[in-house]
Design a protein around this motif. Structure first.
Motif, PDB file in Angstrom:
ATOM      1  N   ASP A  57     -17.403 -51.287 -81.105  1.00 40.74           N
ATOM      2  CA  ASP A  57     -16.029 -51.704 -81.368  1.00 40.74           C
ATOM      3  C   ASP A  57     -15.119 -50.482 -81.292  1.00 40.74           C
ATOM      4  O   ASP A  57     -15.201 -49.579 -82.123  1.00 40.74           O
ATOM      5  N   SER A  59     -11.720 -50.792 -81.182  1.00 41.10           N
ATOM      6  CA  SER A  59     -10.371 -51.237 -81.545  1.00 41.10           C
ATOM      7  C   SER A  59      -9.613 -50.122 -82.253  1.00 41.10           C
ATOM      8  O   SER A  59     -10.130 -49.495 -83.186  1.00 41.10           O
ATOM      9  N   GLY A  60      -8.402 -49.856 -81.786  1.00 36.66           N
ATOM     10  CA  GLY A  60      -7.584 -48.820 -82.393  1.00 36.66           C
ATOM     11  C   GLY A  60      -7.924 -47.411 -81.949  1.00 36.66           C
ATOM     12  O   GLY A  60      -7.275 -46.458 -82.380  1.00 36.66           O
ATOM     13  N   LYS A  80     -14.026 -53.381 -75.000  1.00 35.81           N
ATOM     14  CA  LYS A  80     -14.478 -52.981 -76.335  1.00 35.81           C
ATOM     15  C   LYS A  80     -13.312 -52.804 -77.305  1.00 35.81           C
ATOM     16  O   LYS A  80     -13.512 -52.461 -78.464  1.00 35.81           O
ATOM     17  N   GLY A  81     -12.090 -52.990 -76.806  1.00 31.27           N
ATOM     18  CA  GLY A  81     -10.919 -52.908 -77.674  1.00 31.27           C
ATOM     19  C   GLY A  81     -10.141 -51.618 -77.610  1.00 31.27           C
ATOM     20  O   GLY A  81      -9.156 -51.454 -78.325  1.00 31.27           O
ATOM     21  N   GLU A  83      -7.714 -48.440 -76.482  1.00 29.68           N
ATOM     22  CA  GLU A  83      -6.479 -48.139 -75.769  1.00 29.68           C
ATOM     23  C   GLU A  83      -6.831 -47.001 -74.812  1.00 29.68           C
ATOM     24  O   GLU A  83      -7.250 -45.927 -75.257  1.00 29.68           O
ATOM     25  N   TYR A 105      -5.554 -57.246 -69.785  1.00 31.23           N
ATOM     26  CA  TYR A 105      -5.948 -55.962 -70.370  1.00 31.23           C
ATOM     27  C   TYR A 105      -4.931 -54.853 -70.098  1.00 31.23           C
ATOM     28  O   TYR A 105      -5.060 -53.756 -70.653  1.00 31.23           O
ATOM     29  N   GLN A 108      -3.334 -52.612 -72.692  1.00 29.42           N
ATOM     30  CA  GLN A 108      -4.162 -51.607 -73.366  1.00 29.42           C
ATOM     31  C   GLN A 108      -4.342 -50.349 -72.524  1.00 29.42           C
ATOM     32  O   GLN A 108      -4.993 -49.400 -72.954  1.00 29.42           O
TER      33      GLN A 108
END
Length: 227
Positions: A57, A59-60, A80-81, A83, A105, A108
């Motif tokens: 993960d 994310s962020g 996978k989240g 950026e 996407y 991102q």
């Protein structure tokens, strides 16, 4: 970094003008020769191995895909989240990446044509540099990592061409592609040579080999630097 700059200029000419269509095809699902198929399969294996070094993960997390090419690594990272700053010296290949990665996407991703070491790209949680340093001398690799390490909170995962007898013979006697679209030479390195260059450059962090892929005409060593 004069040596780095000169090599980067040759690579830009190769990827953006001489062989952009070759690499667009290689990184697609289109039929290719047996030799290029081994390169495609080897690159797929290496990409998966490098991604496995990061959390599932992301994310962020902000990730630099240094030398993103046609975008296969970028796509997996955003899934996978993450950026992602997708940077490549070839605008042609960036255009391919933009067209291939689903628009959902794109929010991102920041696509950047230019030098993957540029300070203007900012700081990152992770850096992925798959086959984007393989044309450089050990001192240039160390200098590049020295530019990235202070701006990377987590690890830098990158590949080098390992110094093996087979790889040396392949690049002396044949290269991988026809002369018309042959890339600048790949420089094999032993792990100890990279480690020594990092020490000489004063680059802090723990260097370790993490995975090697040898698939036909594709031979590559993934390494990890924890700044």
């Amino acid at each position: 970094m004069d040596s780095y700059a000169k090599t980067r200029e040759r690579l830009e000419h190769y990827f953006d003008r001489t062989a952009s269509k070759t690499w667009e095809r290689l990184t697609s699902d289109a039929p290719v020769s047996r030799i290029r198929q081994t390169v495609r399969e080897g690159r797929d294996q290496m990409r998966a191995a490098m991604l496995a070094r990061l959390p599932d993960d992301l994310s962020g997390r902000r990730v630099l895909d240094a030398g993103c090419g046609a975008g296969p690594m970028t796509l997996e990272l955003v899934k996978k989240g993450a950026e992602v700053v997708a940077c490549d010296i070839s605008q042609s290949l960036l255009d391919v990446a933009k067209s291939r990665i689903p628009e959902k996407y794109h929010r991102q991703i920041t696509f950047v044509a230019g030098d993957m070491l540029s300070d203007r790209l900012g700081s990152f949680d992770y850096v992925m540099a798959m086959d984007s340093l393989i044309h450089y001398k050990a001192a240039d690799i160390a200098a590049a990592l020295g530019r990235l390490a202070p701006r990377t909170r987590g690890k830098i995962v990158f590949t080098v061409a390992p110094k093996t007898p087979l790889l040396s013979v392949m690049h002396v006697t044949g290269k991988l592609f026809p002369r018309s679209d042959r890339s600048p030479r790949i420089i094999p390195h032993a792990e100890a040579r990279i480690a020594s260059a990092l020490r000489k450059a004063g680059v802090k962090g723990h260097l370790r080999p993490v995975h090697r892929v040898a698939r036909g005409f594709y031979i590559s060593q993934a390494m990890e630097l924890d700044p």
